[in-house]
Write a protein that holds these residues in place. Structure first.
Motif, PDB file in Angstrom:
ATOM      1  N   THR A  86       0.373  -1.312   0.215  1.00 49.42           N
ATOM      2  CA  THR A  86       0.331   0.106  -0.041  1.00 49.42           C
ATOM      3  C   THR A  86       1.084   1.130   0.088  1.00 49.42           C
ATOM      4  O   THR A  86       0.609   1.968  -0.658  1.00 49.42           O
ATOM      5  N   THR A  87       2.004   1.176   0.515  1.00 45.07           N
ATOM      6  CA  THR A  87       3.150   2.024   1.083  1.00 45.07           C
ATOM      7  C   THR A  87       3.603   2.501  -0.405  1.00 45.07           C
ATOM      8  O   THR A  87       3.264   3.788  -1.056  1.00 45.07           O
ATOM      9  N   LEU A  88       3.661   1.302  -0.977  1.00 44.45           N
ATOM     10  CA  LEU A  88       4.383   1.644  -2.228  1.00 44.45           C
ATOM     11  C   LEU A  88       3.629   2.080  -3.619  1.00 44.45           C
ATOM     12  O   LEU A  88       3.729   3.023  -4.221  1.00 44.45           O
ATOM     13  N   ARG A  89       2.644   1.587  -3.521  1.00 43.70           N
ATOM     14  CA  ARG A  89       1.634   2.055  -4.128  1.00 43.70           C
ATOM     15  C   ARG A  89       0.466   3.951  -4.495  1.00 43.70           C
ATOM     16  O   ARG A  89       1.079   4.946  -5.500  1.00 43.70           O
ATOM     17  N   GLN A  90       1.233   4.276  -2.672  1.00 44.19           N
ATOM     18  CA  GLN A  90       0.358   5.309  -2.599  1.00 44.19           C
ATOM     19  C   GLN A  90       1.793   6.182  -3.260  1.00 44.19           C
ATOM     20  O   GLN A  90       1.744   7.270  -3.625  1.00 44.19           O
ATOM     21  N   HIS A  91       3.101   6.389  -3.023  1.00 43.87           N
ATOM     22  CA  HIS A  91       4.261   7.130  -3.585  1.00 43.87           C
ATOM     23  C   HIS A  91       4.658   6.929  -4.893  1.00 43.87           C
ATOM     24  O   HIS A  91       4.916   8.126  -5.151  1.00 43.87           O
ATOM     25  N   GLU A  92       4.283   5.725  -5.281  1.00 38.82           N
ATOM     26  CA  GLU A  92       3.388   5.911  -6.757  1.00 38.82           C
ATOM     27  C   GLU A  92       3.286   6.253  -7.335  1.00 38.82           C
ATOM     28  O   GLU A  92       3.546   6.609  -8.685  1.00 38.82           O
ATOM     29  N   GLU A  93       1.928   6.432  -6.850  1.00 42.27           N
ATOM     30  CA  GLU A  93       0.597   7.392  -7.952  1.00 42.27           C
ATOM     31  C   GLU A  93       0.548   8.941  -7.056  1.00 42.27           C
ATOM     32  O   GLU A  93       0.461   9.647  -8.736  1.00 42.27           O
ATOM     33  N   ALA A  94       2.141   9.109  -6.264  1.00 43.04           N
ATOM     34  CA  ALA A  94       2.054   9.802  -6.335  1.00 43.04           C
ATOM     35  C   ALA A  94       3.480  11.138  -7.324  1.00 43.04           C
ATOM     36  O   ALA A  94       3.655  11.828  -7.229  1.00 43.04           O
ATOM     37  N   GLY A  95       3.721   9.776  -7.642  1.00 42.16           N
ATOM     38  CA  GLY A  95       4.635  10.266  -7.469  1.00 42.16           C
ATOM     39  C   GLY A  95       6.180  10.665  -7.548  1.00 42.16           C
ATOM     40  O   GLY A  95       7.167  11.412  -8.405  1.00 42.16           O
ATOM     41  N   THR A  96       6.439  10.257  -6.457  1.00 48.73           N
ATOM     42  CA  THR A  96       7.227  10.324  -5.648  1.00 48.73           C
ATOM     43  C   THR A  96       7.818   8.967  -4.940  1.00 48.73           C
ATOM     44  O   THR A  96       9.012   9.207  -4.303  1.00 48.73           O
ATOM     45  N   LEU A  97       7.973   8.019  -5.895  1.00 47.20           N
ATOM     46  CA  LEU A  97       8.399   6.423  -5.677  1.00 47.20           C
ATOM     47  C   LEU A  97       9.867   7.007  -6.340  1.00 47.20           C
ATOM     48  O   LEU A  97      10.379   6.407  -7.413  1.00 47.20           O
ATOM     49  N   ASP A  98      10.572   7.615  -5.973  1.00 51.10           N
ATOM     50  CA  ASP A  98      12.287   7.680  -6.563  1.00 51.10           C
ATOM     51  C   ASP A  98      12.951   6.224  -5.424  1.00 51.10           C
ATOM     52  O   ASP A  98      12.596   6.034  -4.654  1.00 51.10           O
TER      53      ASP A  98
END
Length: 347
Positions: free
Chosen positions: A224-236
């Protein structure tokens, strides 16, 4: 008694020779291990049929290798031990059939042993070996268990995972993060660069009494945490490392909290940790701190004996064969599911 040990429960082919006339690790005359990790990596996990075929291909050459290293001939073997379970049934059958065939040809006793008993007693091969009784944390890809150990074959299950084992959780988290198989070492490496203060993940089942484990909810929280950041474009890259660190910290904390409870509940002052996940550096460091606080001691096998290996099977098999245990002639054992607490005390 010089015993050949054979391990073929999953994706490592392990062979060793143990001599009961010597003490502890001095009795290990030779050992060899072949890992199938690179073969299974492209599939993201173990393919049972491929594992069985590779055991068939590698087992006899490894037996010849350890005999040469021990400066022995087959005729000098006095017993053979093999992993009878738990594990992949096809892989187990490779070891069982080879062991029984050799034993019949050499007219020596043969015995199927429990894979997790091998892990549990692997620290007996070290210079600093534990004395009975002790608490054992068995933590691997397929098992997470806390066991009270009074002696060989005297095991009481204190708690276990109700869903994913810790090792499975590491592998699944690694897959979510796009890391290579097997996941445990890869997660540990990436976690080293993560910020431990950025995220705090739940420590499952630590807010209630008991010694059981559950890691499926932690796996879901990570996804869930990974997907949230992926959707927000912050998964660097740094966020991935921070999430990995939070996941590892949660698993380590959970295991250590339960170990602490097990020591308090049993009143014992020694704890053994074994299995693949026991090689995790952060877990060893945290457990050492907790045991020291309680005036207790922690024991571990060396790194190469944390994963599946023939040395642990040779050691356990040698103890039980020396005590008079034997397989019924012609009756091979291959038990994919085998509760540890069903084991008998030899003698």
């Amino acid at each position: 008694m010089r015993v050949l040990g054979i391990e073929t429960s999953c994706d490592e082919t392990g062979v060793a020779i143990y001599d009961t006339s010597r003490q502890g690790g001095d009795g290990l005359l030779a050992d060899a291990l072949y890992s199938q990790v690179s073969m299974h990596a492209e599939y993201g996990g173990v393919v049972p049929e491929l594992a069985s075929r590779d055991h068939t291909r590698k087992l006899l050459p490894l037996i010849e290798q350890v005999l040469a290293e021990a400066k022995m001939t087959r005729a000098e073997l006095e017993g053979i031990a093999y992993t009878a379970g738990p594990g992949l049934v096809g892989a187990l059958m490779v070891g069982a059939s080879t062991a029984h065939g050799m034993a019949r040809a050499l007219d020596i006793p043969v015995l199927g042993v429990h894979h997790m008993e091998g892990h549990l007693l692997a620290p007996m091969l070290e210079e600093k070996a534990p004395a009975f009784p002790f608490v054992a944390l068995l933590v691997s890809g397929g098992h997470t268990q806390l066991v009270a150990v009074q002696g060989l074959g005297e095991y009481t299950l204190l708690g276990e995972s109700v869903d994913d084992a810790a090792g499975e959780a590491f592998d699944k988290a690694a897959k979510m993060l796009g890391l290579a198989y097997p996941g445990g070492p890869e997660v540990a490496r990436l976690a080293e660069t993560g910020d431990p203060k950025r995220f705090r993940f739940p420590r499952p089942m630590t807010d209630r009494p008991g010694l059981d484990f559950s890691f499926s909810g932690l796996k879901t929280h990570t996804l869930t945490t990974l997907r949230q950041h992926e959707e927000a474009g912050t998964l660097d890259a740094q966020t991935r490392a921070d999430i990995t660190r939070a996941f590892e910290e949660a698993v380590v904390d959970t295991l250590v909290i339960k170990c602490r409870r097990a020591l308090d509940q049993t009143g014992l002052k020694r704890i053994v940790m074994a299995g693949g996940v026991s090689a995790n550096t952060r877990l060893r460091e945290r457990l050492a701190v907790e045991t020291q606080k309680r005036g207790a001691e922690a024991f571990y096998p060396r790194g190469r004996f944390c994963t599946d290996n023939g040395a642990m099977i040779a050691y356990v098999g040698a103890q039980r064969l020396a005590a008079g245990e034997r397989d019924v002639p012609g009756e091979m054992q291959a038990t994919p599911r085998w509760p540890l607490e069903r084991l008998s005390t030899p003698g």
